[in-house]
Design a protein around this motif. Structure first.
Motif, short mmCIF file in Angstrom:
data_model
loop_
_atom_site.label_atom_id
_atom_site.label_comp_id
_atom_site.label_asym_id
_atom_site.label_seq_id
_atom_site.Cartn_x
_atom_site.Cartn_y
_atom_site.Cartn_z
N SER A 62 8.82 -6.03 6.59
CA SER A 62 9.17 -4.82 5.54
C SER A 62 8.94 -4.85 4.56
N GLY A 63 8.50 -3.85 3.78
CA GLY A 63 8.18 -4.07 2.47
C GLY A 63 7.04 -4.69 1.94
N THR A 64 6.20 -4.91 2.80
CA THR A 64 4.90 -5.65 2.36
C THR A 64 3.77 -4.62 1.85
N GLY A 65 4.02 -3.32 2.24
CA GLY A 65 2.94 -2.50 1.81
C GLY A 65 2.02 -1.82 2.84
N LYS A 66 2.62 -1.95 4.18
CA LYS A 66 1.79 -1.73 5.39
C LYS A 66 1.18 -0.13 5.12
N ASP A 67 2.05 0.61 4.70
CA ASP A 67 1.74 2.05 4.23
C ASP A 67 0.64 2.29 3.37
N ASN B 196 6.90 -4.39 12.04
CA ASN B 196 7.59 -5.36 11.27
C ASN B 196 8.06 -6.26 12.36
N ARG B 197 7.75 -6.40 13.40
CA ARG B 197 8.53 -7.12 14.74
C ARG B 197 7.39 -8.06 15.34
N ASP B 198 7.63 -9.00 15.82
CA ASP B 198 6.54 -10.06 16.36
C ASP B 198 6.20 -9.26 17.68
#
Length: 452
Positions: free
Chosen positions: A171-176, A282-284
């Motif tokens: 979460s928060g890595t900028g996938k969007d 954001n999950r495995d």
């Protein structure tokens, strides 16, 4: 053919660099003054602009605001008169991707050239055109670390295709931002882009939101409703947190991917749709499959082109670049000129950032609000404790660093320098003396790491 403009009054230097860039397949123009450069820019938008700070008729940075706001130009500042003020001024100017000191580092110049070439190869004739600005689309993916350069290459490769993309990362890595960049660089860029967070929509509503429903299909369905697949036809649909989608709807999604058609809830007619799908989690995924959160058949259908988005702690050197960018954005918005104390950047580099880029942005904004002029370490309340790196770990009591075998020389040097600077609370002369290097070398290293 990509275009480059070199603005420098040192003609011997200009000739040498122009020859090198031409060998990389560029059309190169040169100018030895602001006036001459403006004449060129009046008719042509270059893909790469190398500009000297000190020109006969002014400062080279004056050209930057004169470029179109949506210009795809990558700007590299070059100077033979290195100074801390010059580096700071370049950062504040915005849009500058590198700051090179003469004699220039050929490796860093080559990286700038290759970044333009890769986009040009993926989008022939697109750079600098009115229909698309690839460099502008990639500009949101800030960072010059090796993992971010690899990520941008993947984005450029997959964007022109219709392949389904699965973005994986914390979460928060900028996938969007990556999903948006893929759309903006694709042939669908002029059509609709829609993003929906599968975990933010009620399980009872997400089906009708995606696939639509017919009038009377359930209590309260007083009219026909077209879902996002229909309304986004011809464009790109981004499904964030795909593992939060109810399993029964995952079956419907799988059917859409396989047939290219949807059936509205309560209906029996197949409706063709033309949608490029990008999903994220954001999950495995393997663990999500084991836990029953993700259907294995859907996972394999989404895995046409998987993209791993690195966490901030793995992006060596990008933290300072991002922090400077967030601060510059806040300064522009509020008409201020606040600056970071060097010790702050060293402290930010040492943090683990479990919330990644989103957390860093929030910390910079809070520090901006608290500070009057200079942001120092007293303004960094709520910053996560310094990380214990798997590569370089502080040893108990004596302030030493323990290097694990396999650490790269470059990463070890960077972390040692920043840790020493943090130890001496930003006192550069003391840090340089402790490291056994000159103060000039320290400044050059900090500029290289994006920490100045």
């Amino acid at each position: 053919m990509p275009r480059a403009l070199i603005v420098d009054d040192d003609r011997a230097f200009t000739s040498a660099v122009a020859g090198y860039i031409e060998l990389e397949g560029f059309s190169v123009a040169t100018a030895d003054s602001l006036g001459e450069a403006r004449e060129f820019l009046g008719t042509t938008v270059p893909d790469l602009l190398l500009v000297d700070l000190m020109l006969p008729d002014g400062n080279g940075l004056e050209l930057i605001p004169e470029l179109p706001a949506d210009s795809p130009t990558r700007i590299v500042v070059i100077t033979g008169h290195a100074s801390l003020d010059a580096a700071i001024e370049s950062v504040r100017a915005g849009r500058v991707v590198d700051f090179l000191i003469k004699p220039i580092d050929v490796g860093r110049l080559r990286a700038c050239i290759q970044a333009v070439s890769e986009v040009q190869q993926a989008f022939p004739g697109a750079v600098g055109s009115d229909s698309i600005a690839p460099s502008a689309a990639l500009a949101e993916l800030v960072g010059e670390s090796s993992v971010m350069q690899d990520l941008r290459r993947l984005v450029v490769k997959v964007a022109p295709t219709d392949a389904t993309v699965l973005l994986q990362g914390e979460s928060g890595t900028g996938k969007d931002l990556i999903a948006r960049a893929i759309h903006e660089l694709s042939p669908r860029r002029d059509r609709r882009y829609f993003a929906i967070n599968c975990g933010a929509v009620s399980p009872q509503l997400i089906g009708t939101e995606l696939f639509g429903h017919e009038k009377g299909s359930f209590t309260g369905a007083t009219r026909q409703h077209r879902g996002h697949f229909e309304r986004t036809s011809g464009g790109t649909l981004f499904l964030d947190e795909i593992t939060e989608m109810p399993p029964d709807l995952q079956v419907q999604l799988l059917r859409v991917l396989e047939t290219g058609a949807i059936v509205r809830i309560g209906g029996d007619t197949e409706i063709p749709v033309d949608v490029r799908l990008i999903a994220a989690t954001n999950r495995d995924p393997q663990q999500a499959i084991t836990e029953g959160r993700l259907r294995e058949d859907l996972y394999f259908r989404l895995m046409v082109f998987p993209v791993w988005v690195p966490p901030l702690r793995e992006r060596a050197g990008d933290i300072a670049r991002l922090a400077h960018g967030f601060l510059a954005e806040l300064n522009r918005r509020h008409g201020t000129s606040k600056q970071f104390d060097p010790a702050v950047l060293a402290a930010l580099e040492a943090c683990p950032w479990p919330g990644n880029v989103r957390e860093l942005r929030n910390v910079v904004q809070r520090a901006f609000i608290l500070a009057d002029e200079s942001i120092d370490r007293t303004h960094l309340a709520n910053v996560p404790p310094a990380r214990t790196s798997p590569a370089i770990t502080p040893m108990a009591g004596d302030g030493a660093l323990n290097l694990v075998v396999g650490t790269t020389i470059e990463d070890a040097e960077r972390r040692l320098l920043l840790a020493t600077l943090a130890h001496y609370e930003g006192d550069k002369p003391r840090a340089a003396e402790a490291l056994g290097i000159s103060l000039k070398t320290l400044y050059n290293r900090l500029k290289q790491y994006g920490s100045e």
